[in-house]
Motif scaffolding. Structure first.
Motif, mmCIF file in Angstrom:
data_model
loop_
_atom_site.group_PDB
_atom_site.id
_atom_site.type_symbol
_atom_site.label_atom_id
_atom_site.label_comp_id
_atom_site.label_asym_id
_atom_site.label_seq_id
_atom_site.Cartn_x
_atom_site.Cartn_y
_atom_site.Cartn_z
ATOM 1 N N PRO A 52 1.034 -1.261 -0.070
ATOM 2 C CA PRO A 52 0.129 -0.032 -0.075
ATOM 3 C C PRO A 52 1.008 1.159 -0.152
ATOM 4 N N THR A 53 0.481 2.431 -0.715
ATOM 5 C CA THR A 53 1.318 3.589 -0.596
ATOM 6 C C THR A 53 0.558 4.687 0.412
ATOM 7 N N THR A 54 1.229 5.540 0.915
ATOM 8 C CA THR A 54 0.720 6.443 1.645
ATOM 9 C C THR A 54 0.363 7.778 0.877
ATOM 10 N N SER A 55 -0.624 8.463 1.671
ATOM 11 C CA SER A 55 -0.991 9.623 0.737
ATOM 12 C C SER A 55 -0.097 10.822 0.855
ATOM 13 N N SER A 56 -0.585 11.978 0.295
ATOM 14 C CA SER A 56 0.409 13.125 0.485
ATOM 15 C C SER A 56 0.302 13.730 1.786
ATOM 16 N N ASN A 57 -0.371 13.237 2.684
ATOM 17 C CA ASN A 57 -0.328 13.676 3.821
ATOM 18 C C ASN A 57 0.155 12.529 4.993
ATOM 19 N N GLY A 58 0.900 11.407 4.264
ATOM 20 C CA GLY A 58 1.573 10.461 4.884
ATOM 21 C C GLY A 58 0.483 9.422 5.461
ATOM 22 N N LEU A 59 -0.625 9.338 5.119
ATOM 23 C CA LEU A 59 -1.788 8.606 5.668
ATOM 24 C C LEU A 59 -1.719 7.266 4.942
ATOM 25 N N LEU A 60 -1.414 6.213 5.708
ATOM 26 C CA LEU A 60 -1.617 4.849 5.188
ATOM 27 C C LEU A 60 -3.208 4.035 5.612
ATOM 28 N N THR A 61 -3.779 3.670 4.697
ATOM 29 C CA THR A 61 -5.287 3.358 4.478
ATOM 30 C C THR A 61 -5.103 1.951 3.966
ATOM 31 N N LEU A 62 -5.841 0.770 4.583
ATOM 32 C CA LEU A 62 -5.873 -0.453 4.173
ATOM 33 C C LEU A 62 -7.120 -1.191 4.808
ATOM 34 N N GLU A 63 -7.505 -2.307 4.232
ATOM 35 C CA GLU A 63 -8.532 -3.229 4.816
ATOM 36 C C GLU A 63 -7.903 -4.556 5.405
ATOM 37 N N ILE A 64 -7.946 -4.503 6.890
ATOM 38 C CA ILE A 64 -7.436 -5.888 7.255
ATOM 39 C C ILE A 64 -8.439 -7.140 6.831
ATOM 40 N N GLY A 65 -7.677 -8.240 6.215
ATOM 41 C CA GLY A 65 -8.753 -9.281 5.755
ATOM 42 C C GLY A 65 -8.729 -9.192 4.108
ATOM 43 N N SER A 66 -7.963 -8.201 3.677
ATOM 44 C CA SER A 66 -7.965 -8.266 2.117
ATOM 45 C C SER A 66 -6.568 -8.349 1.835
ATOM 46 N N GLY A 67 -5.846 -8.560 2.550
ATOM 47 C CA GLY A 67 -4.208 -9.129 2.251
ATOM 48 C C GLY A 67 -3.974 -10.291 1.621
ATOM 49 N N THR A 68 -2.832 -10.817 1.358
ATOM 50 C CA THR A 68 -2.553 -12.178 1.029
ATOM 51 C C THR A 68 -2.258 -13.022 2.478
ATOM 52 N N PRO A 69 -3.028 -14.166 2.754
ATOM 53 C CA PRO A 69 -2.995 -14.709 4.269
ATOM 54 C C PRO A 69 -1.558 -15.450 3.925
ATOM 55 N N VAL A 70 -0.968 -15.387 5.271
ATOM 56 C CA VAL A 70 0.284 -16.222 5.379
ATOM 57 C C VAL A 70 0.094 -17.361 6.393
ATOM 58 N N ASN A 71 -1.156 -17.007 7.143
ATOM 59 C CA ASN A 71 -1.433 -18.184 8.165
ATOM 60 C C ASN A 71 -3.010 -17.930 8.459
ATOM 61 N N GLY A 72 -3.694 -19.126 8.200
ATOM 62 C CA GLY A 72 -5.026 -19.134 8.585
ATOM 63 C C GLY A 72 -6.062 -18.235 7.533
ATOM 64 N N THR A 73 -7.370 -17.905 7.991
ATOM 65 C CA THR A 73 -8.199 -17.364 6.892
ATOM 66 C C THR A 73 -8.903 -16.490 8.056
ATOM 67 N N PHE A 74 -9.169 -15.302 7.389
ATOM 68 C CA PHE A 74 -9.892 -14.155 8.070
ATOM 69 C C PHE A 74 -11.212 -14.781 8.360
ATOM 70 N N ALA A 75 -12.003 -15.311 7.329
ATOM 71 C CA ALA A 75 -13.172 -15.604 7.523
ATOM 72 C C ALA A 75 -13.614 -16.882 8.740
ATOM 73 N N ALA A 76 -12.390 -17.435 8.985
ATOM 74 C CA ALA A 76 -12.572 -18.760 9.937
ATOM 75 C C ALA A 76 -12.436 -18.391 11.489
ATOM 76 N N ILE A 77 -12.179 -17.019 11.734
ATOM 77 C CA ILE A 77 -12.001 -16.475 12.947
ATOM 78 C C ILE A 77 -13.389 -16.276 13.815
ATOM 79 N N ASP A 78 -13.323 -17.283 14.940
ATOM 80 C CA ASP A 78 -14.648 -17.432 15.734
ATOM 81 C C ASP A 78 -14.552 -16.118 16.654
ATOM 82 N N TRP A 79 -15.201 -15.121 16.276
ATOM 83 C CA TRP A 79 -15.086 -13.882 17.039
ATOM 84 C C TRP A 79 -15.887 -14.079 18.454
#
Length: 641
Positions: free
Chosen positions: A75-102
């Motif tokens: 992801p790329t920061t904005s002109s104000n240095g702001l980093l914005t992303l969605e947790i759960g949309s990246g490339t999984p390294v371990n487990g799956t986001f949908a399988a988390i029992d909240w």
């Protein structure tokens, strides 16, 4: 290491509030994350790709890692240095986001970044998730008690529980324990009733294809499949004029396809006592083949099935008592035209429509036609006749265009592009196992326009001294021995000597040599001065330059001859005693002939032959009496002289 500042808590809270607003509509399984990135000088890191790794930890920041992801591309920061992303949309390294029992938290979010865009991550946050993200869990569980993948139903007025239906996102089932991903919709019945019952109420549509209570349609697969372990996969019952089960294929598939993997029947059609079991109104039908070439094509598999393919592809059996009228298999051709009642064409065989140019018998009025690489027609009999060929109508010669009539006709030749074998047999006969065996038996003259190759040969007549009980055999040189004859002419030299060279195989083939010498053109004495030695013998004359005609005979001593010596005098078979090979010539009735005994005949033919025989016998006897009288007169004249 660069110093990094962030706005983690505020970003998470704001994002989760935004997520909670959308969760009822779409329930996205993601969480937004924002942070302001600064360097060691507290300056904003603007417009720069950042390496990010996020982990979801259970119980504590150092607890069990339930999920880990990285982001690629970074992801790329904005002109104000702001980093914005969605947790759960990246490339999984371990487990799956949908399988988390909240529901089994607490959970912590660990955020690691590399401002340089690499994978040398540094921890910037390990904050606990607060109550707002648990809307992901509460949306589907608040006030509901059930099992994963079960479709809920109202078990009471204000209570929702499990129904019989399950849905795992790929397949849907009713009363199914474990869903099969290859089946989109599956229904199991455990009470012994019908799994699915469809009832069409009202007048059906005009088109049969859309008039059923259950209608299955597939553009690439199978419309309806029915499988049963002990009963019927698909059962269709019709009490009217339409079909109980109707299968329609508008492409290259199958209208109805039945498969039996056990001891059951893939298709069972019962027409009762007044109906019809199977009717094919149009098109080609195949059994064992998907590409039939006629109204009905039956084909056995390339790999035979034991117990099934031990028998012919088609077997016909008739129960009727009137066997002459009904048959197991009956071939019939339109009587108003010439045709073939029953046609068989085997491997490398020739179809009857092509046989006219090949054999000269095609396109004719034939009861049975067989053409094959091995046997066109085969007949086997335990105690009768395997195959009988009978020509009743002499006009058949004109029909075939051959000019002759045949009881049995054999022809072997190269057909089309077939591989030419080393040996062909127009007619092949074999017999064994009896006291007397005939591979071929001919009653009458035999015409051979080619040559004969044989292991041995004899003539066979009634024994002159005991014609009622014995045969007499001689080899073809009219001798009881299996004799070979060699002859030629040679002229002696100035000393009266000559050496005759015989074939190289002479000594190996022959024994018991006999010699004959005849002097030609002059009076001289000739002798065999040296008998056969090293396949030569020597002749000597008492005068020089004498032409001598010589002949040497030998008795075969090869293995076959040694094993099959000619037995001159042989007893007739018990059933043949009192019968003759040439009865009329012996002054006997033709009915006493061995041919008459062995040849199939009807009663009228026998009675006719007896009358003819009596007439012929009288003629022979009259001639013999005349000859005897003439002989007596001659003897008397000689005596008087």
């Amino acid at each position: 290491m660069k110093k990094i500042s962030h706005l983690m808590k505020l970003a998470v809270i704001a994002t989760l509030l935004l997520l909670f607003q959308n969760i009822e509509a779409q329930a996205p399984e993601k969480m937004s994350y924002q942070a302001v990135i600064r360097n060691a000088s507290n300056a904003l890191v603007a417009n720069q790709a950042i390496g990010v790794r996020i982990s979801i930890m259970k119980t504590s920041p150092g607890g069990t890692e339930m999920y880990k992801e990285v982001f690629n591309p970074n992801p790329t920061t904005s002109s104000n240095g702001l980093l914005t992303l969605e947790i759960g949309s990246g490339t999984p390294v371990n487990g799956t986001f949908a399988a988390i029992d909240w529901s089994s938290g607490p959970y912590f979010v660990k955020v690691e970044i590399d401002p340089a865009g690499g994978t040398s991550y540094s921890l910037i946050s390990d904050s606990q998730l607060l109550s707002v993200p648990y809307a992901l869990y509460s949306k589907s569980t608040s006030g509901i008690s059930g099992t994963a993948n079960s479709v809920p139903k109202f078990t009471a007025a204000n209570v929702i529980g499990n129904s019989q239906m399950t849905d795992d996102g790929t397949s849907v089932g009713v009363n199914v324990g474990t869903l099969n991903n290859n089946i989109k919709f599956q229904v199991n019945a455990t009470t012994g009733g019908n799994t699915i019952r469809g009832m069409l109420i009202g007048t059906p549509a005009t088109a049969i294809a859309t008039a059923g209570s259950i209608y299955g349609e597939s553009t690439t697969g199978i419309g309806v499949i029915g499988v049963s372990g002990s009963q019927n996969g698909v059962y269709g019952l019709s009490t009217g004029t339409l079909g109980g089960t109707v299968g329609v294929s508008t492409g290259t598939g199958n209208g109805i396809w039945g498969v039996a993997t056990g001891a059951g029947v893939a298709g069972f059609f019962d027409g009762g006592t007044t109906g019809r079991g199977i009717i094919v109104s149009n098109g080609a039908s195949g059994i064992g083949t998907s590409t039939p070439t006629g109204r009905l094509t039956v084909m056995q598999p390339a790999t035979p099935v034991a117990g099934l393919d031990d028998y012919p592809a088609i077997s016909g059996y008739s129960y009727t008592v009137q066997g002459a009228l009904k048959g197991g298999v009956y071939g019939y051709y339109n009587g108003s035209n010439y045709g073939t009642g029953l046609q068989g064409t085997g491997y490398n065989g020739v179809n009857n429509t092509d046989a006219n140019t090949t054999f000269g018998v095609g396109n004719q009025d034939l009861g049975v036609y067989g053409s094959a690489n091995t046997a066109g027609v085969m007949g086997a009999s335990i105690g009768g006749i395997g195959v009988v060929g009978y020509n009743k109508n002499a006009s058949f010669a004109a029909t075939t265009g051959i000019g002759n009539t045949y009881g049995v006709y054999g022809n072997a030749q190269t057909v089309g592009g077939a591989t030419v074998p080393n040996v062909r047999y127009g007619v092949y006969g074999f017999a064994s196992g009896a006291t007397t065996n005939y591979a071929g038996y001919f009653s009458g003259n035999v015409q051979i326009t080619g040559s004969i190759a044989k292991g041995s040969g004899t003539f066979k007549i009634d024994h002159p001294l005991d014609p009622e009980n014995k045969y007499l055999y001689h080899s073809f040189v009219e001798s009881p021995d299996m004799m070979n004859i060699y002859n030629g002419n040679i002229t002696t030299d100035a000393n009266g000597n000559a050496i005759v060279k015989l074939p190289e195989y002479f000594s190996a083939l022959n024994k018991d040599f006999r010699y004959q010498l005849t002097v030609i053109g002059t009076f001289a004495n000739a002798i065999v001065s040296q008998e056969v030695k090293n396949n030569t013998f020597e002749i000597k004359t008492d005068k020089p330059s004498v032409k001598v005609s010589w002949q040497v005979t030998g008795i075969r001593k090869d293995n076959y001859a040694n094993a099959h010596r000619v037995i001159p005098e042989v007893e007739k078979e018990p059933e043949m005693k009192g019968r003759y090979l040439h009865p009329v010539e012996m002054g006997k009735s033709r009915s006493l002939g061995i041919d008459e005994y062995t040849r199939p005949k009807n009663t009228s033919e026998i009675q006719k032959d007896i009358k003819t025989d009596n007439k012929e016998v009288k003629q022979v006897q009259n001639q013999q009496n005349k000859d005897e009288v003439a002989g007596v007169i001659i003897k008397k004249e000689n005596v008087e002289k």
